[in-house]
Scaffold this active site. Sequence first.
Site, PDB file in Angstrom:
ATOM      1  N   GLY A 281      27.244  -8.250  -2.898  1.00  0.00           N
ATOM      2  CA  GLY A 281      26.374  -7.754  -1.826  1.00  0.00           C
ATOM      3  C   GLY A 281      27.065  -7.861  -0.482  1.00  0.00           C
ATOM      4  O   GLY A 281      28.276  -8.010  -0.414  1.00  0.00           O
ATOM      5  N   ASN A 282      26.296  -7.743   0.571  1.00  0.00           N
ATOM      6  CA  ASN A 282      26.874  -7.873   1.913  1.00  0.00           C
ATOM      7  C   ASN A 282      25.839  -8.484   2.842  1.00  0.00           C
ATOM      8  O   ASN A 282      24.703  -8.743   2.433  1.00  0.00           O
ATOM      9  CB  ASN A 282      27.356  -6.514   2.413  1.00  0.00           C
ATOM     10  N   ARG A 283      26.230  -8.701   4.089  1.00  0.00           N
ATOM     11  CA  ARG A 283      25.377  -9.487   4.991  1.00  0.00           C
ATOM     12  C   ARG A 283      24.376  -8.653   5.778  1.00  0.00           C
ATOM     13  O   ARG A 283      23.707  -9.162   6.664  1.00  0.00           O
ATOM     14  CB  ARG A 283      26.262 -10.266   5.961  1.00  0.00           C
ATOM     15  N   SER A 284      24.246  -7.371   5.473  1.00  0.00           N
ATOM     16  CA  SER A 284      23.321  -6.556   6.263  1.00  0.00           C
ATOM     17  C   SER A 284      21.877  -7.005   6.038  1.00  0.00           C
ATOM     18  O   SER A 284      21.425  -7.145   4.911  1.00  0.00           O
ATOM     19  CB  SER A 284      23.468  -5.086   5.858  1.00  0.00           C
TER      20      SER A 284
ATOM     21  N   ALA B  19      24.446  -0.599   4.654  1.00  0.00           N
ATOM     22  CA  ALA B  19      25.787  -1.050   4.262  1.00  0.00           C
ATOM     23  C   ALA B  19      25.884  -0.814   2.757  1.00  0.00           C
ATOM     24  O   ALA B  19      25.218  -1.489   1.971  1.00  0.00           O
ATOM     25  CB  ALA B  19      25.945  -2.524   4.597  1.00  0.00           C
TER      26      ALA B  19
END
Length: 406
Positions: free
Chosen positions: A201-204, A273
């Site tokens: 995943g990502n930090r968005s 993102a």
Amino acid sequence: MVIIVGVTGGIAAYKSVHLVRLLVRAGHSVHVIPTPDALQFVGLTTWEAISRHRVTTSVHEDVAEVRHVALGQSADLVIVAPATANSLAKMTAGIADDLLGATLLATSAPVVVAPAMHSGMWRHPATVRNIHTLLARGVHVIGPAEGELTGGDSGPGRMVEPEEIAARALALVGPHDLAGLDVAVSAGGTREPIDPVRFIGNRSSGRQGVALARAAADRGARVSLVAAHIDAGVLAEAAHPGVTVVTVGTAADLQAAMSDAAAGADVVVMAAAVADYRPADASEEKLSKESAQGPSRILELVETDDVLAGLVGSRRPGQTIVGFAAETAPGREALLERGRRKLARKGADLLVLNEVGWARGFEQPDNAVIVLGPGGSVVAEAAGSKRQVADAVWDAVLTARAATPR
Ligand code: CTP
């Protein structure tokens, strides 16, 4: 905007705490004027804490500054929620025996009332006549809604939910420069499963995309918000009659939902993102250390489709497409250079560029962006709350659309 929230003495006063919160969060300066009766339901301390302004019910305080006139004249909008049968009667007659009554006479701002009372009181000929008089005077009446009432009865009389009051009231005074436009906005961050319990995943957080969706709806657009893994608390900020939310998980889900949403959209904004790679094969079983060979594990990743480039490829005539780019860069020029290359590569009309780092850009209430337009020129710069940035992006979209013959 300066907004006065008048609170009168009904049980729905507790819901107006949320209304005030929504308005403050949207960046407005909110002054609460409760009637003395309303304080039986929610106390001064709560109103002061939530509105971040001094609160009083009486014209006899701060006499030197003539508070009712000062507040009434400074207001851009007055919302009375809940408005009881008694308060509506007093408004109709112009009775000014407390600070709210006096302010309502002193203001020339639009006035919105959200009635809340028992159905019998709502249907009483006296209330019916008062409402007619107020409507004829230009007062906006929101509700009441039908449903269960305090005391066990049901029927018309419930105060409309705070989100709807806020949206409809703000829509009265805000610009409507996106009215008639359909917009599709993606927000949040996709997750690509590794196995049933793990993902890439990502930090968005989705905050900027949600702010874009909300700003568009407030400005009159019909919005499809494609939301990838956004916390319920953040997503709640998009609650607006003009916003339809579709939730998605992976990049492929987002691609399918955005291609549906974009098919009827005048403007497409890719604020999400999106994962660039996904595990080649998500394991059906949870991967265990036992199945690993030695202390390292190699995960094969394959590229996902570029959703934005795909949308540009299938663009409808006249459609405006906006991309986002969060970049780490050693300075402004390097940031602009990366942004320009990305804009050219993706083929979007506008690219909203922001600098990110370990402690910048993500999960923060504020943001700072540069908007690139045709040929990589800087068409706008904005810094501030994500809502302020969102409004600046929509301004840039309108400017770009005005410049393009369609
Ligand atoms: N984007 C997309 N599909 C992808 C990846 C990104 O639609 N698979 C969109 C994002 O929503 C954003 C824009 O493309 O609007 C730029 O995203 P970014 O991750 O910065 O671009 P990439 O193409 O992934 O380039 P980079 O190599 O810099 O990661």
